[in-house]
Enzyme design. Structure first.
Site, PDB file in Angstrom:
ATOM      1  CB  ALA A   1      -0.880  -0.010   1.239  1.00  0.00           C
ATOM      2  CE  LYS A   2       0.208   5.178  -4.840  1.00  0.00           C
ATOM      3  NZ  LYS A   2       1.197   5.280  -5.880  1.00  0.00           N
TER       4      LYS A   2
END
Ligand code: GLU
Length: 298
Positions: free
Chosen positions: A238-239
């Protein structure tokens, strides 16, 4: 002078996998004495100047530098339209009126030789009359390439030979934006990029990009696709696994972590950029995804 580049989309912060790819791209360019360019792939409507600024700050925190001003795709629309115009003049494009849903439904049916998920060609052979009917609905069409189901082989520095069938890739989306596969080819050639280093989620798109470059009479770069980073659960990162990690550990620690993951340093060894440059070799890069074990919540 040879040219390398890193070309993030400013749609969020860079995660550890992006930072790791950027580090490889920088090392690959600088070890050869190449220029290193930063390009902001900001055509995506989700792009934001604050993401672009944060991405640059994160790259700088790792010690990475780049040459010249950052090039923004949003400022280069004429270049892309020119390329689309040349393909159209050559008879290699057609308007496509399909909705996402129609494409999904059509690709569920068996359709011979096309690659998985490829556009099944519904609009390829529309007559003028068919087009007029669609146009009357007022829904703007996308523009596609006549890919001709060409088979194109690419030799990647890490993945080796990769062969793919070229589908009728979108050149201009139905919202009017030039599509990624086109703009990346146009920009890399216009900027004189000799080697493209990027995440291996884009390896599958590379044969169609090479095909497009050839159709446009543009130079074809060499490719090095860096294996992705996976979270402890084996899922893509995930970012948040990036900005938060940088804020927590600092640029030097994150560069050390990335360097170890790339086999460039053992625990406790120096990971300053000159040392890494002295050790960097494309041949010795890992060919497997890096699985993060214990980063906690980011
Ligand atoms: N802008 C793309 C991304 O952020 C990378 C494109 C490329 O390197 O070719 O995933």
């Amino acid at each position: 002078m040879p040219v390398g580049r890193y070309a993030p989309s400013p749609t969020g912060s860079l995660h550890l996998g992006n930072l790791r790819t950027a580090l490889v791209a920088w090392l690959a360019a600088r070890v050869d004495g190449s220029a290193f360019l930063l390009r902001s792939e900001d055509l995506d409507p989700a792009s934001r100047p604050e993401h672009e600024a944060a991405q640059q700050a994160d790259l700088a925190a790792l010690g990475l530098d780049w040459d010249g001003p950052v090039v923004r795709q949003s400022e280069r629309r004429d270049l892309y339209e020119d390329a689309i115009g040349r393909l159209t003049t050559a008879g290699l494009t057609y308007p496509c009126f399909c909705t996402r849903r129609e494409i999904q439904d059509a690709t569920r049916a068996p359709h011979g030789v096309a690659p998985d998920g490829a556009y099944p060609g519904t609009c390829r052979a529309l007559t003028h009359a068919d087009r007029a009917v669609h146009q009357a609905t007022g829904r703007p069409p996308a523009l596609r390439l006549r890919g001709g189901a060409a088979r194109v082989e690419v030799v990647d520095a890490l993945a080796g030979r990769v062969s793919g069938l070229v589908d009728d890739v979108v050149l201009r989306r139905n919202d009017g934006l030039p599509a990624y596969n086109l703009v990346v080819v146009v920009d890399d050639a216009a900027q004189g990029v000799g080697e493209v280093v990027r995440g291996d989620d884009l390896l599958g798109s590379t044969p169609r990009q090479v095909h497009l470059a050839r159709r446009l009479g543009l130079s074809v770069p060499t490719y090095l696709h860096v294996p992705l980073v996976l979270g402890p659960d084996g899922a893509r990162l995930a970012k948040r696994h990036g900005a938060a990690t940088l804020a927590k550990l600092g640029g030097d620690e994150v560069r050390a972590l990335l360097s170890r993951s790339l086999g460039l340093a053992a625990e406790g060894e120096p990971t300053d950029l000159p040392t890494l440059l002295g050790r960097f070799s494309r041949d010795r890069l890992p060919r497997e995804p890096w699985v993060l074990r214990d980063l906690g919540p980011g």
